[in-house]
Each structure stands twice: as structure tokens, then as C-alpha cells.
Design a protein around this motif. Structure first.
Motif, mmCIF file in Angstrom:
data_model
loop_
_atom_site.group_PDB
_atom_site.id
_atom_site.type_symbol
_atom_site.label_atom_id
_atom_site.label_comp_id
_atom_site.label_asym_id
_atom_site.label_seq_id
_atom_site.Cartn_x
_atom_site.Cartn_y
_atom_site.Cartn_z
ATOM 1 N N GLY A 56 0.852 -1.177 0.000
ATOM 2 C CA GLY A 56 0.000 0.000 0.000
ATOM 3 C C GLY A 56 0.889 1.228 0.000
ATOM 4 O O GLY A 56 1.946 1.245 0.627
ATOM 5 N N LEU A 57 0.475 2.249 -0.724
ATOM 6 C CA LEU A 57 1.337 3.404 -0.935
ATOM 7 C C LEU A 57 0.582 4.711 -0.712
ATOM 8 O O LEU A 57 -0.441 4.951 -1.344
ATOM 9 C CB LEU A 57 1.885 3.363 -2.366
ATOM 10 C CG LEU A 57 2.796 4.481 -2.804
ATOM 11 C CD1 LEU A 57 4.133 4.396 -2.084
ATOM 12 C CD2 LEU A 57 3.008 4.400 -4.304
ATOM 13 N N ILE A 58 1.093 5.515 0.206
ATOM 14 C CA ILE A 58 0.573 6.864 0.421
ATOM 15 C C ILE A 58 1.568 7.800 -0.248
ATOM 16 O O ILE A 58 2.670 8.018 0.255
ATOM 17 C CB ILE A 58 0.472 7.214 1.930
ATOM 18 C CG1 ILE A 58 -0.216 6.122 2.731
ATOM 19 C CG2 ILE A 58 -0.170 8.574 2.117
ATOM 20 C CD1 ILE A 58 -1.661 5.901 2.419
ATOM 21 N N GLY A 59 1.220 8.317 -1.417
ATOM 22 C CA GLY A 59 2.129 9.174 -2.167
ATOM 23 C C GLY A 59 2.424 8.587 -3.531
ATOM 24 O O GLY A 59 1.780 7.640 -3.976
ATOM 25 N N GLU A 60 3.433 9.145 -4.166
ATOM 26 C CA GLU A 60 3.827 8.708 -5.508
ATOM 27 C C GLU A 60 4.721 7.471 -5.418
ATOM 28 O O GLU A 60 5.553 7.368 -4.517
ATOM 29 C CB GLU A 60 4.588 9.823 -6.220
ATOM 30 C CG GLU A 60 3.728 11.046 -6.537
ATOM 31 C CD GLU A 60 2.585 10.719 -7.479
ATOM 32 O OE1 GLU A 60 2.818 10.021 -8.494
ATOM 33 O OE2 GLU A 60 1.451 11.145 -7.186
ATOM 34 N N PRO A 61 4.564 6.530 -6.362
ATOM 35 C CA PRO A 61 5.399 5.326 -6.312
ATOM 36 C C PRO A 61 6.870 5.659 -6.567
ATOM 37 O O PRO A 61 7.185 6.502 -7.405
ATOM 38 C CB PRO A 61 4.836 4.443 -7.425
ATOM 39 C CG PRO A 61 3.984 5.312 -8.259
ATOM 40 C CD PRO A 61 3.623 6.516 -7.462
ATOM 41 N N PRO A 62 7.746 4.991 -5.856
ATOM 42 C CA PRO A 62 9.178 5.218 -6.067
ATOM 43 C C PRO A 62 9.664 4.498 -7.327
ATOM 44 O O PRO A 62 9.002 3.582 -7.825
ATOM 45 C CB PRO A 62 9.801 4.591 -4.818
ATOM 46 C CG PRO A 62 8.854 3.503 -4.440
ATOM 47 C CD PRO A 62 7.487 4.042 -4.778
ATOM 48 N N THR A 63 10.812 4.898 -7.804
ATOM 49 C CA THR A 63 11.461 4.209 -8.910
ATOM 50 C C THR A 63 12.257 3.055 -8.312
ATOM 51 O O THR A 63 13.099 3.263 -7.443
ATOM 52 C CB THR A 63 12.403 5.167 -9.668
ATOM 53 O OG1 THR A 63 11.647 6.290 -10.118
ATOM 54 C CG2 THR A 63 13.048 4.487 -10.857
ATOM 55 N N ILE A 64 11.940 1.847 -8.762
ATOM 56 C CA ILE A 64 12.574 0.646 -8.206
ATOM 57 C C ILE A 64 13.085 -0.244 -9.336
ATOM 58 O O ILE A 64 12.703 -0.077 -10.497
ATOM 59 C CB ILE A 64 11.584 -0.142 -7.318
ATOM 60 C CG1 ILE A 64 10.369 -0.576 -8.138
ATOM 61 C CG2 ILE A 64 11.173 0.677 -6.106
ATOM 62 C CD1 ILE A 64 9.420 -1.523 -7.413
ATOM 63 N N LYS A 65 13.935 -1.210 -8.978
ATOM 64 C CA LYS A 65 14.463 -2.163 -9.962
ATOM 65 C C LYS A 65 13.512 -3.335 -10.190
ATOM 66 O O LYS A 65 13.496 -3.916 -11.256
ATOM 67 C CB LYS A 65 15.808 -2.725 -9.474
ATOM 68 C CG LYS A 65 16.909 -1.708 -9.347
ATOM 69 C CD LYS A 65 18.219 -2.359 -8.945
ATOM 70 C CE LYS A 65 18.255 -2.573 -7.457
ATOM 71 N NZ LYS A 65 19.572 -2.984 -6.955
#
Length: 182
Positions: A45-54
Motif C-alpha cells: 500500500g502506498l501513500i504518495g507517488e510510487p518510487p522508482t525501483i528495480k
């Protein structure tokens, strides 16, 4: 006169031996080869913008509102930097302390304390003394909790170092999910 010259020579020698190194902007800094997360698929679950991940194929982010924090459909919940102050409001403290999944506060310089303690606001909480990019919290039972801190390699903000932090967080989440983390 000889003493003054000797003193000046010692000062110059010591100044030349300084441990401070000013990096050459053209000098390439080598980073170690970081391990990518390659475990089970995780639902976060994410509060905010998704991070850049590998690990795009292994991680499924679902956008949430702060009032949806107690959802048990997720392996963990990330709260991104722009929502930290709001997420530390008193009304959410019981959620963090009663939910069986870990919370990760991304780019929090205040640890997990203002999130679980009603008496401390995010603004008034002490900052970490060390460089931590993310902090995690899991209430294990009524009396025990676990926390984590994730720093950047060499305390350097770079895309590769940030992606490494997320890979390490994903490994922690998998360990919790599979009952290996205590």
C-alpha cells in the motif's frame, strides 16, 4: 626565528595531511554492485507517488489514502515524504501500533517515534543523528515492536543508492511475510 620557521613547517605539513578529501567533479565514484530483491511478489500500500525501483515485476503498489492505513490486504505500507507530517497526526498512532504489517516512512529524518506516539508531533520530534533514508516499524505484540533504519551507501543521494534501499526494504518485508523476521 628557527622556532617560528619550524612551527610554520609543521602547520604546513599537517595541513597537507588533512583527511578531508574534496572530490574531483570529473572523478567517477565506484559503487558496489547492489543485490536486487528477487523473492516473492509483494503487495504494498502506498501513500504518495510510487518510487522508482528495480523490481517492477515483483512489487505491486496500490495507492491508498491515509484513512485506509489499517488494510490487511498488503504486505506493507509505504508513506512517502510529502505525507509524513500528516501521517504523524495523533489519530493514526493506534493504527501503526495495532496493525500486523510493517509501515515504512520514506525519507523521514525523525525515525518512527512521532508516528506511534500521540504526544510528539512530526515537527517537534528529534531528527536522526545518522543519515537514514527510510525507517520501518512493526508492532509485533502488545509489548514488543521492531524497527529498521535504511541508510544510503556512503550517505550519498543517487538513483542507484535509493533503489538499493528499496531492495533491502523488500527483503525485510519478505522475511516478515514468511515469518523469518522476529
Amino acid at each position: 626565528m628557527k622556532k617560528i620557521l619550524l612551527l610554520i613547517a609543521i602547520v604546513l605539513i599537517l595541513a597537507g595531511c588533512s583527511s578531508k578529501h574534496t572530490p574531483d567533479p570529473n572523478e567517477k565514484i565506484e559503487s558496489p554492485e547492489f543485490k536486487s530483491y528477487n523473492g516473492d511478489q509483494l503487495r504494498i500500500g502506498l501513500i504518495g507517488e510510487p518510487p522508482t525501483i528495480k523490481e517492477k515485476n515483483l512489487i505491486k503498489f496500490t495507492s491508498l489514502e491515509l484513512n485506509q492505513l489499517d488494510s490487511s490486504k498488503y504486505d506493507a505500507i509505504f508513506i512517502m515524504k510529502e505525507y509524513l507530517e500528516q501521517a504523524a497526526e495523533d489519530k493514526y498512532a493506534n493504527v501503526y501500533r495495532s496493525t500486523s504489517i510493517p509501515f515504512f516512512f520514506i525519507q523521514s529524518k525523525k525515525s518512527f517515534i512521532p508516528f506511534i506516539t500521540k504526544e510528539i508531533s512530526y515537527r517537534d520530534a528529534d531528527e536522526f543523528k545518522d543519515q537514514t533514508y527510510a525507517t520501518g516499524f512493526l508492532q509485533q505484540n502488545k509489548e514488543e515492536y521492531q524497527s529498521w533504519g535504511y541508510g544510503l551507501y556512503n550517505d550519498t543521494v543517487s538513483e542507484i543508492n535509493i533503489k538499493d534501499v528499496y531492495s533491502r526494504i523488500f527483503s525485510t518485508i519478505e522475511s516478515i511475510k514468511n515469518g523469518k523476521e522476529k
